[in-house]
Design a protein around this motif. Structure first.
Motif, PDB file in Angstrom:
ATOM      1  N   CYS A 168       0.512  -1.299   0.232  1.00  0.00           N
ATOM      2  CA  CYS A 168       0.074   0.060   0.150  1.00  0.00           C
ATOM      3  C   CYS A 168       1.083   1.124   0.047  1.00  0.00           C
ATOM      4  CB  CYS A 168      -1.121   0.009   0.901  1.00  0.00           C
ATOM      5  SG  CYS A 168      -2.118   1.527   0.714  1.00  0.00           S
ATOM      6  N   PHE A 169       0.285   2.223  -0.836  1.00  0.00           N
ATOM      7  CA  PHE A 169       0.976   3.409  -0.991  1.00  0.00           C
ATOM      8  C   PHE A 169       0.483   3.991  -0.193  1.00  0.00           C
ATOM      9  CE2 PHE A 169       3.356   0.517  -3.795  1.00  0.00           C
ATOM     10  CZ  PHE A 169       4.889   1.391  -4.174  1.00  0.00           C
ATOM     11  N   CYS A 170       0.773   5.254   0.117  1.00  0.00           N
ATOM     12  CA  CYS A 170      -0.666   6.338   1.358  1.00  0.00           C
ATOM     13  C   CYS A 170       0.330   8.233   0.905  1.00  0.00           C
ATOM     14  CB  CYS A 170       0.063   5.889   2.833  1.00  0.00           C
ATOM     15  SG  CYS A 170      -0.200   4.491   3.342  1.00  0.00           S
ATOM     16  N   ILE A 171      -0.465   8.550   0.675  1.00  0.00           N
ATOM     17  CA  ILE A 171      -0.132  10.241   0.684  1.00  0.00           C
ATOM     18  C   ILE A 171      -0.593  10.440   1.755  1.00  0.00           C
ATOM     19  CG2 ILE A 171      -1.483   9.812  -2.101  1.00  0.00           C
ATOM     20  CD1 ILE A 171      -3.628  12.255  -0.259  1.00  0.00           C
ATOM     21  N   ASP A 172      -0.157  12.184   2.732  1.00  0.00           N
ATOM     22  CA  ASP A 172      -0.712  12.740   3.365  1.00  0.00           C
ATOM     23  C   ASP A 172      -1.592  13.806   3.935  1.00  0.00           C
ATOM     24  OD1 ASP A 172       0.516  13.228   6.539  1.00  0.00           O
ATOM     25  OD2 ASP A 172       1.915  14.491   5.554  1.00  0.00           O
ATOM     26  N   LEU A 173      -1.948  13.309   4.632  1.00  0.00           N
ATOM     27  CA  LEU A 173      -4.085  14.398   4.735  1.00  0.00           C
ATOM     28  C   LEU A 173      -4.314  14.369   5.635  1.00  0.00           C
ATOM     29  CD1 LEU A 173      -6.473  13.378   2.106  1.00  0.00           C
ATOM     30  CD2 LEU A 173      -6.636  14.954   4.141  1.00  0.00           C
ATOM     31  N   ASP A 174      -4.819  15.093   6.358  1.00  0.00           N
ATOM     32  CA  ASP A 174      -4.748  16.050   7.676  1.00  0.00           C
ATOM     33  C   ASP A 174      -6.504  16.039   7.529  1.00  0.00           C
ATOM     34  OD1 ASP A 174      -5.860  16.493  10.077  1.00  0.00           O
ATOM     35  OD2 ASP A 174      -3.988  17.989  10.458  1.00  0.00           O
ATOM     36  N   PRO A 175      -7.171  15.336   7.634  1.00  0.00           N
ATOM     37  CA  PRO A 175      -8.816  15.982   7.436  1.00  0.00           C
ATOM     38  C   PRO A 175      -9.578  16.798   8.191  1.00  0.00           C
ATOM     39  CG  PRO A 175      -8.812  13.950   8.054  1.00  0.00           C
ATOM     40  CD  PRO A 175      -7.582  13.838   8.010  1.00  0.00           C
ATOM     41  N   ARG A 176      -8.663  17.390   9.855  1.00  0.00           N
ATOM     42  CA  ARG A 176      -9.664  17.885  10.569  1.00  0.00           C
ATOM     43  C   ARG A 176      -8.629  19.287   9.774  1.00  0.00           C
ATOM     44  NH1 ARG A 176      -7.097  14.881  15.989  1.00  0.00           N
ATOM     45  NH2 ARG A 176      -8.385  13.405  16.359  1.00  0.00           N
ATOM     46  N   TRP A 177      -7.827  19.486   9.417  1.00  0.00           N
ATOM     47  CA  TRP A 177      -7.064  21.118   9.037  1.00  0.00           C
ATOM     48  C   TRP A 177      -7.691  21.147   7.459  1.00  0.00           C
ATOM     49  CZ3 TRP A 177      -4.887  25.277   9.572  1.00  0.00           C
ATOM     50  CH2 TRP A 177      -4.757  25.128   9.047  1.00  0.00           C
ATOM     51  N   VAL A 178      -8.721  20.399   7.054  1.00  0.00           N
ATOM     52  CA  VAL A 178      -9.829  20.589   5.485  1.00  0.00           C
ATOM     53  C   VAL A 178     -10.802  20.618   6.330  1.00  0.00           C
ATOM     54  CG1 VAL A 178     -10.690  18.990   4.106  1.00  0.00           C
ATOM     55  CG2 VAL A 178      -8.705  19.017   4.352  1.00  0.00           C
ATOM     56  N   VAL A 179     -11.868  20.633   7.632  1.00  0.00           N
ATOM     57  CA  VAL A 179     -12.480  20.918   7.584  1.00  0.00           C
ATOM     58  C   VAL A 179     -12.147  22.832   8.371  1.00  0.00           C
ATOM     59  CG1 VAL A 179     -14.064  20.769  10.223  1.00  0.00           C
ATOM     60  CG2 VAL A 179     -13.398  18.708   8.608  1.00  0.00           C
ATOM     61  N   LYS A 180     -11.297  22.419   9.196  1.00  0.00           N
ATOM     62  CA  LYS A 180     -10.792  24.131   9.690  1.00  0.00           C
ATOM     63  C   LYS A 180     -10.781  25.111   8.648  1.00  0.00           C
ATOM     64  CE  LYS A 180      -8.576  23.703  14.114  1.00  0.00           C
ATOM     65  NZ  LYS A 180      -7.861  23.707  14.551  1.00  0.00           N
ATOM     66  N   LEU A 181     -10.239  24.738   7.418  1.00  0.00           N
ATOM     67  CA  LEU A 181     -10.581  26.041   6.454  1.00  0.00           C
ATOM     68  C   LEU A 181     -11.332  25.737   5.699  1.00  0.00           C
ATOM     69  CD1 LEU A 181      -7.470  24.458   4.227  1.00  0.00           C
ATOM     70  CD2 LEU A 181      -7.070  26.486   5.939  1.00  0.00           C
ATOM     71  N   ILE A 182     -12.968  24.991   5.607  1.00  0.00           N
ATOM     72  CA  ILE A 182     -13.794  25.130   5.695  1.00  0.00           C
ATOM     73  C   ILE A 182     -15.140  25.566   6.367  1.00  0.00           C
ATOM     74  CG2 ILE A 182     -15.784  24.070   5.112  1.00  0.00           C
ATOM     75  CD1 ILE A 182     -14.419  21.493   3.935  1.00  0.00           C
ATOM     76  N   GLN A 183     -14.948  25.425   7.928  1.00  0.00           N
ATOM     77  CA  GLN A 183     -14.845  27.093   8.693  1.00  0.00           C
ATOM     78  C   GLN A 183     -14.716  27.797   8.574  1.00  0.00           C
ATOM     79  OE1 GLN A 183     -14.157  23.881  12.314  1.00  0.00           O
ATOM     80  NE2 GLN A 183     -15.841  22.864  11.613  1.00  0.00           N
TER      81      GLN A 183
END
Length: 376
Positions: A168-183
């Motif tokens: 498995c190859f993975c990327i680096d993704l922080d969904p909490r930062w995504v939610v903060k950007l939206i908010q």
């Protein structure tokens, strides 16, 4: 369970017969009794449930003889999952074994957490059996284009790939930062971060790793397809033959759009899951069924019921709309009657999964305005 019928729609998939439904119900009842014997016995139960049992008006070891008897428990409070020590959830029967902790939420306040030993591996090994070999070949490498960090999903997809003989190859993704950007309304930053994640994925796909399978979320799948289109190629031409995806963005309309506009013939199967439940597989999504997406929990390890919004011990009729109520019944985790932040429609038992399913999953309407979907 309630069996009366709401408005019927034409059935284009094979329903489970009464014998298989009764058999699965009997297995669930027996499994429930077995789990009570484990979670409430002083030698194997967790500190939390052994202490909590002292406040109950009944004895789970003696007075739970079937699944429906779990209604005797008060509603499970999700606040119990916030904060520590998380070791209070580890059954004594597993003392000393390596443990993982997976988090959910956490955008504001203390995140909910769930201790895992092997459940996440078991869930994905069972799910592996539902993947068609034609599109998810054994030995193929995988791309995990989804949330990383303290989430169960990353390790689960990695285990799925390894279990099937791949890497498995993975990327680096922080969904909490995504939610903060939206908010915060920082949509330019949000777009830049999404592109950052897609760039990572394309770099991996172009690196010659022979990746054939992928997990991603609907939003990221669409972004990846559009980014590849700008480069003059498609998901299929990039080598991907099978995708499994999940999230509340999965609607019949979006699925049809994905099939017709994004996938270029790549096979896609939707799933519904979370840190507590694991994941529920779907029956085949076909045009003749209006691209309806119906999910079936991994019984008897996890049970989904569609319950009345006001009377959460009452299951709605088939075709009716209700709130998703989850019960977890593994040796690692016992969670009776957890009210999810989702609602949907109750689906009839399917031949492959002879128990109730759920379709039309979406945020629970009374909480929807407070729910930020993010990358999902």
């Amino acid at each position: 369970m309630t069996t009366e019928t709401a408005t019927e729609t034409p059935v284009v998939f094979e329903l489970a017969d009464e014998a298989s439904i009764a058999r699965s119900r009997g297995q669930l009842d027996a499994h429930t009794v077995e789990m009570m014997a484990w979670h409430f016995h002083p030698s194997t139960g967790s500190p939390f449930w052994l202490e909590y049992a002292q406040s109950l008006s009944f004895d789970p070891l003696k007075e739970v003889s079937c699944f429906d008897d779990l209604k005797k428990f008060p509603p499970f409070e999700d606040e119990w999952l916030r904060g520590g020590p998380v070791t209070r959830w580890i059954p004594k029967g597993f003392a000393g074994q390596p443990a993982y902790v997976f988090e959910t939420g956490g955008t504001t306040g203390i995140p909910k957490s769930r201790v895992n030993l092997r459940d996440f591996r078991t869930d994905y090994e069972e799910f592996s059996e539902t993947l068609p070999e034609e599109y998810f070949p054994k030995g193929a490498n995988w791309l995990m284009l989804g949330p990383s960090g303290p989430r169960r999903l990353r390790l689960s997809i990695e285990h799925l790939a390894q279990y099937r003989g791949g890497i498995c190859f993975c990327i680096d993704l922080d969904p909490r930062w995504v939610v903060k950007l939206i908010q915060k309304g920082w949509m330019e930053h949000l777009e830049a971060y999404k592109q950052h994640c897609i760039d990572q994925a394309i770099t991996i796909l172009e690196a010659g790793h022979d990746i054939r399978c992928m997990f991603t979320t609907p939003k990221l799948l669409e972004a990846l397809a559009l980014a590849l289109e700008k480069k003059g190629t498609t998901i299929r031409e990039a080598g991907i033959t099978g995708i499994f995806s999940g999230g509340t963005e999965f609607t019949p309309q979006w699925t049809r759009f994905a099939v017709e506009e994004l996938l270029d013939g790549t096979y896609m199967t939707p799933t519904y899951g979370n840190t507590l439940m694991g994941l529920a597989a779907s029956r085949p999504v076909v045009p003749a069924d209006g691209y309806t997406i119906a999910y079936y929990s991994p019984q008897p390890r996890a049970v989904i019921e569609l319950v009345d919004f006001d009377d959460t011990n009452s299951v709605v009729s088939y075709g009716g709309t209700g709130r998703v109520k989850l019960t977890m019944l593994t040796k690692e985790t016992f969670v009776p009657g957890f009210l999810e932040r989702d609602e949907g429609e109750r689906e009839r038992p399917y031949a492959k999964y002879p128990w109730d399913g759920v379709s039309g999953v979406r945020p629970f309407h009374k909480l929807a305005t407070a729910t930020t979907v993010g990358v999902y």
